[in-house]
Design an enzyme around this catalytic site. Structure first.
Site, short mmCIF file in Angstrom:
data_model
loop_
_atom_site.label_atom_id
_atom_site.label_comp_id
_atom_site.label_asym_id
_atom_site.label_seq_id
_atom_site.Cartn_x
_atom_site.Cartn_y
_atom_site.Cartn_z
N LYS A 187 5.64 -1.83 -28.32
CA LYS A 187 7.04 -1.97 -27.91
C LYS A 187 7.67 -3.31 -28.26
O LYS A 187 7.04 -4.36 -28.17
CB LYS A 187 7.18 -1.78 -26.38
CG LYS A 187 7.02 -0.37 -25.90
CD LYS A 187 8.09 0.59 -26.38
CE LYS A 187 9.39 0.47 -25.63
NZ LYS A 187 9.34 0.95 -24.28
N SER A 218 6.06 -5.01 -24.10
CA SER A 218 5.72 -4.24 -22.90
C SER A 218 4.33 -4.66 -22.44
O SER A 218 3.47 -4.96 -23.26
CB SER A 218 5.75 -2.75 -23.22
OG SER A 218 4.92 -2.05 -22.33
N TYR A 254 46.05 -20.69 4.68
CA TYR A 254 44.59 -20.70 4.51
C TYR A 254 43.91 -19.93 5.63
O TYR A 254 44.29 -20.00 6.79
CB TYR A 254 44.07 -22.15 4.49
CG TYR A 254 42.56 -22.22 4.35
CD1 TYR A 254 41.96 -22.14 3.10
CD2 TYR A 254 41.73 -22.31 5.47
CE1 TYR A 254 40.58 -22.16 2.96
CE2 TYR A 254 40.35 -22.33 5.34
CZ TYR A 254 39.78 -22.26 4.08
OH TYR A 254 38.41 -22.28 3.95
N THR A 277 32.49 8.73 -34.19
CA THR A 277 33.33 9.02 -33.03
C THR A 277 32.50 10.02 -32.23
O THR A 277 31.75 10.81 -32.82
CB THR A 277 34.69 9.65 -33.42
OG1 THR A 277 34.44 10.91 -34.05
CG2 THR A 277 35.50 8.77 -34.35
N HIS A 278 32.60 9.97 -30.93
CA HIS A 278 31.77 10.82 -30.04
C HIS A 278 30.28 10.60 -30.31
O HIS A 278 29.47 11.50 -30.07
CB HIS A 278 32.09 12.31 -30.22
CG HIS A 278 33.55 12.63 -30.21
ND1 HIS A 278 34.22 13.01 -29.07
CD2 HIS A 278 34.49 12.58 -31.19
CE1 HIS A 278 35.50 13.22 -29.36
NE2 HIS A 278 35.69 12.94 -30.64
N GLN A 288 36.88 -19.20 1.87
CA GLN A 288 35.69 -19.94 1.46
C GLN A 288 34.76 -19.03 0.64
O GLN A 288 33.94 -19.51 -0.14
CB GLN A 288 34.95 -20.47 2.70
CG GLN A 288 33.72 -21.28 2.40
CD GLN A 288 33.24 -22.04 3.63
OE1 GLN A 288 33.85 -23.01 4.04
NE2 GLN A 288 32.15 -21.59 4.23
N GLU A 340 20.24 -5.54 -23.15
CA GLU A 340 20.31 -4.71 -21.94
C GLU A 340 20.80 -5.52 -20.74
O GLU A 340 21.59 -5.05 -19.93
CB GLU A 340 18.93 -4.11 -21.63
CG GLU A 340 18.48 -3.08 -22.65
CD GLU A 340 17.01 -2.72 -22.46
OE1 GLU A 340 16.70 -2.04 -21.47
OE2 GLU A 340 16.17 -3.15 -23.27
N ASN A 356 11.35 -4.59 -27.06
CA ASN A 356 12.51 -4.13 -26.31
C ASN A 356 13.70 -5.08 -26.44
O ASN A 356 13.53 -6.29 -26.42
CB ASN A 356 12.16 -4.00 -24.82
CG ASN A 356 11.07 -2.97 -24.59
OD1 ASN A 356 11.00 -1.97 -25.29
ND2 ASN A 356 10.20 -3.24 -23.62
N1 ARG Z 1 35.03 -25.29 2.76
C1 ARG Z 1 36.37 -24.80 2.80
C2 ARG Z 1 36.56 -23.75 1.72
O1 ARG Z 1 35.76 -23.72 0.86
C3 ARG Z 1 37.34 -25.91 2.56
C4 ARG Z 1 38.67 -25.69 3.21
C5 ARG Z 1 38.49 -25.72 4.67
N2 ARG Z 1 39.68 -25.77 5.38
C6 ARG Z 1 39.72 -25.49 6.69
N3 ARG Z 1 40.82 -25.61 7.28
N4 ARG Z 1 38.66 -25.06 7.31
O2 ARG Z 1 37.46 -22.97 1.74
#
Ligand code: ARG
Length: 457
Positions: free
Chosen positions: A283, A277, A317, A155-156, A322, A290, A285
C-alpha cells in the site's frame, strides 16, 4: 488572588470555576497583538494629554520588555487572571508599579479584544494570501510542462471529452484566484479600528480614535461604539472564505486520490506525501490528500459554530463571544497547513502522461468530434447527434470504438463523412481544435498560462 476587577466582590471564585471562565489557555496566541494595541493606545493617550509623556514612556518600556519575553517564550500566564489582557496588565504593573494601571484609561477589554482579533486576522490573512500564491505557482509550473498532455475530461465521473492536463490544473488556479479576491475583500472589514469604543458607549476621556487607528495601520474606525465591540462579521467572513477555499482543496484532493488509484494511475504521489499500511506491504496511501478533504469539515464546523454562537445575542458584548477564538485559530491553522501541504504535493508528484493519454484512446470521448464534424458540414447539430449516437451503439454492439469503424460504415450513417474523419477522431486533434476563449485548445491554454502569470505579479 484579588482580581483586577475585585473591588466590588467579597468572595473569590473557586479554581475550577475560574478555569471554566478563563480564555488564557487559547487567547495567549494574541499576546503580540495585545501589546501592539496597547502601545498604540498609550501613545494616543499621551498625545491627547490623558497621561503624561513620562507615564507613557514607562508604560511603553514595560510593554516592550513583556514583548521581548513573549518572543522568547519566557512569559507564564495565570488562569486566575482569566485572559491575555488581564495577564499582561498584571505583568506590567508588577514590572513598573501602579502607573501600569493607567494603560487601561479610556478603553475596555471589550474594544481591546476586538482590536487584538482585527490585528491577528490581518496578519494571518496576508500570510494565507501568500500561501495561496505559492500553491498557484506550483500549479502554473506543472501546467507549463503539460499543455499538450491530454487526458479524459469527465462529467458525472464518466469520460466526456479529452482535455489538456494543464487546462485541468488551471481550473484550480482560477478557483484559488477567486479565493484570494474574497480574502482581499475581507481585509476591507478587518482593517477597521474598534479601539476607543470602550465597553460599549465610548468614553468621557478626550481620546483620538483616528490617531490610534492610524498608528495601528487601520484604514478607518467603526462608526458606532456598540457595533465596534459586538461585531464579529469580519471573522465570519474569514471563515466563509476559508470554507469555500477548503471546499476547493477538498475537490482537488479527491481528484488526487482518484488519480493515484490503481484504477486511474494518472499520477504518483511522492513518498514524502504518502504513507504505507501497517499490514498491507504493497500500500501507498494518499493520506495527506485525504486529510485535507477531511479537514474541510472542521473549517465548515468552525463557521457554523460561530454563526450559532452569535445568533440571538443582544448588543453589546456578551461572554458568549469569548467562544469566537478557538474556531478562528483552528481555521487559520487548518487553512495554512492545507495550503502548504497541497503545494508540496503538487511540486513532488509524478505525472504519468502516457497513461493519461492512453486513457483517451479507448473510449467514446471523441463522439462529440464526429457530431461537430457533421454539423460543420451543414447538418443541424441535433441530427448529427442522433447519427453519432447510432454509430456509438453499433460500436458497443460490435465491441469496438469509433476509430475502428471503416469508412464505408461511416458513410452508411451519413454521406457527409470523408476519409479525414479519422484525423478528427484523434483525441489530440479534438483538444487542439477547442480553441474558443477559455477552452482547452492548446493555444488557449498557452494564453491562459500567460494570464495566470500576470495575476501573480
Ligand atoms: N476574554 C474575553 C474575550 O475573549 C475578553 C473580553 C472580556 N470582557 C468582559 N467584559 N468580560 O471575549
Amino acid at each position: 488572588m484579588k482580581k483586577l476587577w475585585g473591588g466590588r466582590f467579597t468572595q473569590t471564585a473557586e479554581e475550577w470555576v475560574d478555569e471554566f471562565g478563563a480564555s488564557i489557555s487559547f487567547d495567549q496566541q494574541l499576546v503580540l497583538e495585545d501589546i501592539e494595541g496597547s502601545l498604540a493606545h498609550v501613545t494616543m493617550l499621551a498625545s491627547c494629554g490623558i497621561v503624561t509623556e513620562e507615564e507613557a514612556e514607562l508604560i511603553k518600556k514595560g510593554l516592550y520588555e513583556i514583548k521581548e519575553k513573549a518572543e522568547k517564550d519566557e512569559l507564564s500566564f495565570s488562569v486566575e487572571l482569566e485572559d491575555i489582557h488581564l495577564n499582561i496588565e498584571s505583568l506590567l504593573t508588577e514590572m513598573i508599579g501602579p502607573v501600569g494601571g493607567k494603560l487601561h484609561t479610556g478603553r475596555s477589554r471589550n474594544d481591546q479584544v476586538a482590536v487584538d482579533m482585527h490585528l491577528y486576522l490581518r496578519n494571518q490573512v496576508e500570510h494565507i494570501l501568500d500561501l495561496i500564491t505559492e500553491m498557484q505557482k506550483e500549479l502554473v509550473t506543472l501546467a507549463e510542462q503539460h499543455v499538450e498532455t491530454i487526458m479524459p475530461g469527465y462529467t458525472h465521473l464518466q469520460r466526456a471529452q479529452p482535455i489538456s492536463f494543464a487546462h485541468h490544473l488551471l481550473a484550480y488556479f482560477w478557483m484559488l484566484e477567486r479565493d484570494k479576491a474574497r480574502y482581499i475583500d475581507n481585509l476591507n472589514r478587518i482593517n477597521v479600528s474598534p479601539l476607543g469604543a470602550g465597553a460599549l458607549a465610548g468614553t468621557t476621556f478626550p481620546i483620538d480614535r483616528y490617531l490610534s487607528a492610524e498608528i495601528l495601520g487601520f484604514d478607518s474606525i467603526y462608526e458606532n461604539s456598540l457595533d465596534a465591540v459586538s461585531d464579529r462579521d469580519f471573522i465570519l467572513e474569514f471563515m466563509s472564505a476559508s470554507s469555500i477555499l477548503m471546499m476547493h482543496l477538498s475537490r482537488f484532493a479527491e481528484e488526487i486520490i482518484l488519480w493515484s488509484s490503481q484504477e486511474f494511475q494518472f499520477i504518483e504521489l511522492s513518498d514524502s506525501f504518502s504513507t504505507g499500511s501497517s499490514i498491507m506491504p504493497q500500500k501507498k496511501n494518499p493520506d495527506m490528500a485525504e486529510l485535507i478533504r477531511g479537514k474541510s469539515g472542521r473549517v465548515y464546523g468552525n463557521l457554523f459554530g460561530l454563526l450559532t454562537i452569535l445568533k440571538g445575542l443582544p448588543l453589546a458584548y456578551n461572554k458568549d463571544m469569548q467562544e469566537d477564538k478557538e474556531g478562528m485559530f483552528d481555521t487559520v491553522k487548518t487553512v495554512s497547513g492545507s495550503l502548504k501541504i497541497f503545494a508540496g504535493m503538487i511540486r513532488t508528484m509524478k505525472v504519468k502522461s502516457a497513461q493519461m493519454e492512453k486513457a483517451t484512446q479507448n473510449d467514446f470521448s471523441n463522439a462529440t468530434e464526429l457530431a461537430d464534424y457533421l454539423s460543420a458540414k451543414g447538418l443541424p447539430f441535433r441530427q448529427a447527434h442522433e447519427i453519432v449516437g447510432e454509430l456509438v451503439l453499433i460500436c458497443v454492439q460490435k465491441g469496438c470504438y469509433l476509430k475502428d469503424l471503416n469508412l464505408e460504415e461511416f458513410q452508411k450513417a451519413s454521406a457527409l463523412f470523408e476519409a479525414d474523419i479519422y484525423e478528427a477522431l484523434e483525441p489530440k486533434t479534438a483538444v487542439k481544435r477547442r480553441n474558443s476563449a477559455g477552452g482547452t485548445g492548446f493555444s488557449q491554454v498557452y494564453h491562459a498560462i500567460e494570464k495566470a502569470k500576470e495575476c501573480m505579479k
